[in-house]
Scaffold this motif. Structure first.
Motif, PDB file in Angstrom:
ATOM      1  N   GLY B  17       0.831  -1.215   0.000  1.00 17.33           N
ATOM      2  CA  GLY B  17       0.000   0.000   0.000  1.00 17.33           C
ATOM      3  C   GLY B  17       0.859   1.256   0.000  1.00 17.33           C
ATOM      4  O   GLY B  17       2.088   1.183  -0.053  1.00 17.33           O
ATOM      5  N   ASN B  18       0.192   2.409   0.060  1.00 18.25           N
ATOM      6  CA  ASN B  18       0.939   3.669   0.064  1.00 18.25           C
ATOM      7  C   ASN B  18       1.061   4.192   1.492  1.00 18.25           C
ATOM      8  O   ASN B  18       0.592   3.578   2.432  1.00 18.25           O
ATOM      9  CB  ASN B  18       0.277   4.692  -0.851  1.00 18.25           C
ATOM     10  CG  ASN B  18      -1.153   4.947  -0.438  1.00 18.25           C
ATOM     11  OD1 ASN B  18      -1.570   4.592   0.660  1.00 18.25           O
ATOM     12  ND2 ASN B  18      -1.920   5.567  -1.311  1.00 18.25           N
ATOM     13  N   ARG B  19       1.725   5.310   1.619  1.00 18.65           N
ATOM     14  CA  ARG B  19       1.937   5.879   2.953  1.00 18.65           C
ATOM     15  C   ARG B  19       1.413   7.313   2.931  1.00 18.65           C
ATOM     16  O   ARG B  19       2.149   8.242   2.594  1.00 18.65           O
ATOM     17  CB  ARG B  19       3.426   5.843   3.292  1.00 18.65           C
ATOM     18  CG  ARG B  19       3.677   6.101   4.749  1.00 18.65           C
ATOM     19  CD  ARG B  19       5.107   5.897   5.182  1.00 18.65           C
ATOM     20  NE  ARG B  19       5.126   5.892   6.623  1.00 18.65           N
ATOM     21  CZ  ARG B  19       4.870   6.979   7.351  1.00 18.65           C
ATOM     22  NH1 ARG B  19       4.633   8.136   6.786  1.00 18.65           N
ATOM     23  NH2 ARG B  19       4.871   6.896   8.669  1.00 18.65           N
ATOM     24  N   PRO B  20       0.126   7.509   3.279  1.00 11.72           N
ATOM     25  CA  PRO B  20      -0.431   8.866   3.229  1.00 11.72           C
ATOM     26  C   PRO B  20       0.280   9.782   4.213  1.00 11.72           C
ATOM     27  O   PRO B  20       0.622   9.373   5.317  1.00 11.72           O
ATOM     28  CB  PRO B  20      -1.889   8.661   3.628  1.00 11.72           C
ATOM     29  CG  PRO B  20      -1.938   7.365   4.333  1.00 11.72           C
ATOM     30  CD  PRO B  20      -0.837   6.530   3.775  1.00 11.72           C
ATOM     31  N   GLN B  21       0.500  11.008   3.760  1.00  9.78           N
ATOM     32  CA  GLN B  21       1.268  11.967   4.561  1.00  9.78           C
ATOM     33  C   GLN B  21       0.333  12.912   5.283  1.00  9.78           C
ATOM     34  O   GLN B  21      -0.652  13.366   4.725  1.00  9.78           O
ATOM     35  CB  GLN B  21       2.155  12.730   3.578  1.00  9.78           C
ATOM     36  CG  GLN B  21       3.145  13.657   4.187  1.00  9.78           C
ATOM     37  CD  GLN B  21       3.994  14.281   3.093  1.00  9.78           C
ATOM     38  OE1 GLN B  21       4.613  13.587   2.296  1.00  9.78           O
ATOM     39  NE2 GLN B  21       3.993  15.598   3.034  1.00  9.78           N
ATOM     40  N   SER B  22       0.636  13.196   6.539  1.00  6.35           N
ATOM     41  CA  SER B  22      -0.186  14.129   7.313  1.00  6.35           C
ATOM     42  C   SER B  22       0.414  15.526   7.323  1.00  6.35           C
ATOM     43  O   SER B  22      -0.316  16.520   7.256  1.00  6.35           O
ATOM     44  CB  SER B  22      -0.305  13.647   8.759  1.00  6.35           C
ATOM     45  OG  SER B  22      -0.877  12.373   8.810  1.00  6.35           O
ATOM     46  N   LEU B  23       1.729  15.604   7.429  1.00  4.41           N
ATOM     47  CA  LEU B  23       2.389  16.911   7.506  1.00  4.41           C
ATOM     48  C   LEU B  23       2.569  17.483   6.094  1.00  4.41           C
ATOM     49  O   LEU B  23       2.414  16.775   5.102  1.00  4.41           O
ATOM     50  CB  LEU B  23       3.731  16.782   8.224  1.00  4.41           C
ATOM     51  CG  LEU B  23       3.642  16.181   9.638  1.00  4.41           C
ATOM     52  CD1 LEU B  23       5.016  16.155  10.291  1.00  4.41           C
ATOM     53  CD2 LEU B  23       2.664  16.950  10.506  1.00  4.41           C
ATOM     54  N   GLU B  24       2.891  18.772   6.023  1.00  5.18           N
ATOM     55  CA  GLU B  24       2.988  19.403   4.713  1.00  5.18           C
ATOM     56  C   GLU B  24       4.203  18.939   3.938  1.00  5.18           C
ATOM     57  O   GLU B  24       4.285  19.111   2.726  1.00  5.18           O
ATOM     58  CB  GLU B  24       3.023  20.931   4.889  1.00  5.18           C
ATOM     59  CG  GLU B  24       1.669  21.487   5.274  1.00  5.18           C
ATOM     60  CD  GLU B  24       1.686  22.993   5.451  1.00  5.18           C
ATOM     61  OE1 GLU B  24       2.786  23.552   5.631  1.00  5.18           O
ATOM     62  OE2 GLU B  24       0.594  23.587   5.425  1.00  5.18           O
ATOM     63  N   ASN B  25       5.164  18.368   4.653  1.00  8.70           N
ATOM     64  CA  ASN B  25       6.453  18.116   4.038  1.00  8.70           C
ATOM     65  C   ASN B  25       6.905  16.701   4.398  1.00  8.70           C
ATOM     66  O   ASN B  25       6.891  16.303   5.555  1.00  8.70           O
ATOM     67  CB  ASN B  25       7.395  19.194   4.613  1.00  8.70           C
ATOM     68  CG  ASN B  25       8.809  19.011   4.260  1.00  8.70           C
ATOM     69  OD1 ASN B  25       9.384  17.975   4.536  1.00  8.70           O
ATOM     70  ND2 ASN B  25       9.379  20.032   3.655  1.00  8.70           N
ATOM     71  N   ARG B  26       7.255  15.938   3.374  1.00  3.87           N
ATOM     72  CA  ARG B  26       7.626  14.534   3.571  1.00  3.87           C
ATOM     73  C   ARG B  26       8.862  14.393   4.472  1.00  3.87           C
ATOM     74  O   ARG B  26       8.927  13.502   5.332  1.00  3.87           O
ATOM     75  CB  ARG B  26       7.902  13.902   2.204  1.00  3.87           C
ATOM     76  CG  ARG B  26       8.375  12.478   2.298  1.00  3.87           C
ATOM     77  CD  ARG B  26       8.609  11.893   0.924  1.00  3.87           C
ATOM     78  NE  ARG B  26       9.519  10.756   1.026  1.00  3.87           N
ATOM     79  CZ  ARG B  26      10.014  10.122  -0.019  1.00  3.87           C
ATOM     80  NH1 ARG B  26       9.719  10.505  -1.236  1.00  3.87           N
ATOM     81  NH2 ARG B  26      10.825   9.101   0.159  1.00  3.87           N
ATOM     82  N   GLU B  27       9.841  15.272   4.273  1.00  4.94           N
ATOM     83  CA  GLU B  27      11.064  15.156   5.069  1.00  4.94           C
ATOM     84  C   GLU B  27      10.760  15.350   6.558  1.00  4.94           C
ATOM     85  O   GLU B  27      11.291  14.645   7.420  1.00  4.94           O
ATOM     86  CB  GLU B  27      12.109  16.198   4.629  1.00  4.94           C
ATOM     87  CG  GLU B  27      12.666  15.983   3.244  1.00  4.94           C
ATOM     88  CD  GLU B  27      11.870  16.724   2.189  1.00  4.94           C
ATOM     89  OE1 GLU B  27      10.627  16.790   2.291  1.00  4.94           O
ATOM     90  OE2 GLU B  27      12.489  17.244   1.239  1.00  4.94           O
ATOM     91  N   VAL B  28       9.892  16.306   6.865  1.00  2.41           N
ATOM     92  CA  VAL B  28       9.542  16.555   8.269  1.00  2.41           C
ATOM     93  C   VAL B  28       8.817  15.334   8.845  1.00  2.41           C
ATOM     94  O   VAL B  28       9.080  14.912   9.978  1.00  2.41           O
ATOM     95  CB  VAL B  28       8.672  17.825   8.400  1.00  2.41           C
ATOM     96  CG1 VAL B  28       8.194  17.999   9.835  1.00  2.41           C
ATOM     97  CG2 VAL B  28       9.451  19.045   7.947  1.00  2.41           C
ATOM     98  N   GLU B  29       7.926  14.770   8.051  1.00  4.46           N
ATOM     99  CA  GLU B  29       7.173  13.611   8.540  1.00  4.46           C
ATOM    100  C   GLU B  29       8.108  12.432   8.805  1.00  4.46           C
ATOM    101  O   GLU B  29       7.972  11.725   9.812  1.00  4.46           O
ATOM    102  CB  GLU B  29       6.084  13.217   7.529  1.00  4.46           C
ATOM    103  CG  GLU B  29       5.285  12.028   7.996  1.00  4.46           C
ATOM    104  CD  GLU B  29       3.790  12.156   7.804  1.00  4.46           C
ATOM    105  OE1 GLU B  29       3.310  13.237   7.423  1.00  4.46           O
ATOM    106  OE2 GLU B  29       3.090  11.162   8.043  1.00  4.46           O
ATOM    107  N   GLU B  30       9.060  12.222   7.925  1.00  3.11           N
ATOM    108  CA  GLU B  30       9.986  11.104   8.124  1.00  3.11           C
ATOM    109  C   GLU B  30      10.884  11.372   9.335  1.00  3.11           C
ATOM    110  O   GLU B  30      11.217  10.462  10.094  1.00  3.11           O
ATOM    111  CB  GLU B  30      10.797  10.850   6.847  1.00  3.11           C
ATOM    112  CG  GLU B  30       9.891  10.305   5.743  1.00  3.11           C
ATOM    113  CD  GLU B  30      10.625   9.827   4.510  1.00  3.11           C
ATOM    114  OE1 GLU B  30      11.874   9.908   4.485  1.00  3.11           O
ATOM    115  OE2 GLU B  30       9.942   9.381   3.569  1.00  3.11           O
ATOM    116  N   THR B  31      11.264  12.633   9.529  1.00  2.00           N
ATOM    117  CA  THR B  31      12.094  12.979  10.689  1.00  2.00           C
ATOM    118  C   THR B  31      11.313  12.761  11.986  1.00  2.00           C
ATOM    119  O   THR B  31      11.868  12.276  12.981  1.00  2.00           O
ATOM    120  CB  THR B  31      12.575  14.441  10.582  1.00  2.00           C
ATOM    121  OG1 THR B  31      13.241  14.597   9.328  1.00  2.00           O
ATOM    122  CG2 THR B  31      13.548  14.784  11.698  1.00  2.00           C
ATOM    123  N   LEU B  32      10.022  13.111  11.962  1.00  3.47           N
ATOM    124  CA  LEU B  32       9.183  12.855  13.141  1.00  3.47           C
ATOM    125  C   LEU B  32       9.153  11.359  13.456  1.00  3.47           C
ATOM    126  O   LEU B  32       9.241  10.954  14.614  1.00  3.47           O
ATOM    127  CB  LEU B  32       7.756  13.370  12.903  1.00  3.47           C
ATOM    128  CG  LEU B  32       6.757  13.020  14.009  1.00  3.47           C
ATOM    129  CD1 LEU B  32       7.051  13.819  15.275  1.00  3.47           C
ATOM    130  CD2 LEU B  32       5.321  13.276  13.556  1.00  3.47           C
TER     131      LEU B  32
END
Lengths: 377, 104
Positions: B17-32
């Motif tokens: 499946g996919n990985r829906p993003q909650s934050l505006e920025n993928r890098e920030v979400e991955e860092t979280l």
């Protein structure tokens, strides 16, 4: 019988560090649920709706607009990102011990399912292609999903489901002593004059925790259970045998089962309706009516996410559809299940929706059930 | 035999499946995600330290709370302070980095 935290031969033997990791994920999820998610509806008023109004010049109206508004709120977005991350970490925390200990677990499975003195049985159907609407989705992000079956003795989906389910449930505040089967046994006692079957069916049994709990409570009852995944059922069967209870597991589709009409006195399902689409749910309910004998009882139990007080609550609760692989979450939450039961053949005056308290856990832990009775001939 | 890293890889490889993003920025979400995973690992390490403290207290025949109350001053306290300062510098380095943000 307890259904959570029971010890048996096919559970992964987690190390002290792995237990610590699972406990940390439970604690993280408990905090996110009790201290962060609980603010979401308030955040809608303070952040989400104003942001939507500024952009569109009006308040959000439809469910999709309320969802868009939520995603304009930094507070909601941070909770959503953290909650998704915590959900993924559930599977890491239970997946690592599962795959690390898999050789031993598969050997234990082999010995249990090939033993000559088994109490129950396992009927797999190699010609059955698990229903894609369930099999092709990693429901609640469980890697590989319910129907993954990688080898002759694979049990990974069952182990992940049981262990992940415990980490998830404890993070929701559900008590270690809670049991969905126990809740239904209490309902039968209180609302059905202590109805006790001679033969029962558990549809969509997954790792078999409820099926085994019924078997422990009623050792003399002939108990059958159905699910779609071979490895899931293999785990359920080995688990039941290790616990010393008799359950007969069958690989079938819930919407098209191969039992004779009126074979069972009691038909139940636990947390199945929210995992399947509308058409399959209606067919499953029709099957439950076909399979129960005249005078018998059918109870479909599921999560208590229905009947939210406002549209904002409903959309907030619908996070799982979009971020947690629960593709049928909202379909279930908004379905007219009474109409489905009546359409399946249950007389209207026998169809009852139940709001049930959990056996143990935080005060807001509840379960939903809908029951019906086939008229006696 | 599957080691711990192989076990994690085996699990991750089966995810679909996919990985829906909650934050505006993928890098920030991955860092979280990395930060939360480290939070969990810190909890695992704390459990391990707690376990060792209890074992040491038992070996010494004293109460674990008494062992935890041991305070250091003088040279040992100075050494600890240096270690803490260095830890903070490592973790918060980005906050004191003099370089301005620029487009890559």
């Amino acid at each position: 019988m307890k259904v959570r935290d029971v010890q048996h031969a096919v559970l992964p033997r987690a190390t002290a560090d792995e237990h610590s990791r699972q406990n940390a994920v439970v604690s993280l999820r408990r905090l996110l649920n009790s201290k962060v998610r609980s603010r979401n509806v308030g955040i809608f008023e303070s952040e989400a709706a104003p942001a939507f109004a500024e952009r569109h010049g009006r308040q959000p109206q439809s469910p999709e607009e309320v969802r868009q508004a939520f995603l304009m709120s930094p507070g909601y977005r941070m909770w959503s990102a953290a909650n998704r991350s915590a959900q993924e970490m559930i599977w890491v925390s239970v997946g690592e011990p599962t795959y690390r200990d898999l050789d031993r677990m598969e050997q234990a499975t082999k010995e249990l399912i090939e033993a000559e003195d088994k109490r129950g049985s396992l009927s797999l159907d190699p010609s059955y292609d698990p229903s894609p609407e369930v099999a092709n989705v990693d429901i609640h992000l469980q890697p590989g999903g319910y129907a993954m079956n990688r080898s002759e003795y694979d049990i990974v989906p069952g182990a992940l489901y049981e262990c992940g389910g415990n980490v998830f449930s404890f993070g929701q505040g559900i008590g270690r002593g809670d049991s969905k089967a126990g809740v239904i046994l209490r309902l039968l006692e209180e609302e059905f004059d202590g109805f006790k079957p001679a033969k029962m069916l558990d549809i969509g049994c997954s790792a078999g925790a409820a099926s085994a709990a019924y078997a422990a409570e009623w050792p003399e009852v002939d108990i059958h259970a159905v699910d779609l995944g071979a490895a899931m059922l293999r785990y359920a069967h080995a688990r039941a045998e290790s616990l010393g209870v008799a359950v007969h597991f069958h690989q079938m589709d819930a919407s098209d089962m191969r039992f004779e009409d009126e074979s069972f006195d009691l038909v139940v399902s636990h947390n199945l309706m929210h995992e399947i689409g509308e058409e399959k749910r209606r067919a499953m309910i029709r099957e439950s009516f076909r399979l129960v004998r005249p005078g018998g009882v059918v109870i479909h139990q599921d999560v208590a996410i229905r009947n939210q007080p406002t549209l904002v609550h409903e959309v907030e609760r619908d996070w799982d559809t979009h971020f947690n692989g629960e593709v049928h979450w909202n379909t279930y939450a908004t379905a007219d299940l009474k109409a489905d039961m009546i359409a399946a053949g249950f007389p209207e005056d026998t169809v009852v929706e139940h709001d049930l308290t959990a056996l143990q856990g935080m005060a807001n832990n509840r379960w939903y059930a809908i029951s019906g009775r086939k008229p006696a001939q | 035999m599957t080691n711990q890293a192989q076990a994690i890889a085996a699990l991750v490889e089966t995810a679909r499946g996919n990985r829906p993003q909650s934050l505006e920025n993928r890098e920030v979400e991955e860092t979280l995600n990395i930060a939360l995973a480290l939070l969990v690992e810190l909890s695992v390490a704390n459990d391990k330290i707690d376990r060792l403290e209890r074992l040491v207290a038992k070996l010494r025949g004293e109460d674990v709370e008494a062992l935890r109350e041991i305070r250091y001053d003088g040279a040992v306290a100075d050494q600890r302070q240096e270690t803490t300062d260095a830890l903070l510098m490592r973790v918060l380095r980005i906050l004191i980095d003099p370089r301005a943000q620029a487009e890559s």
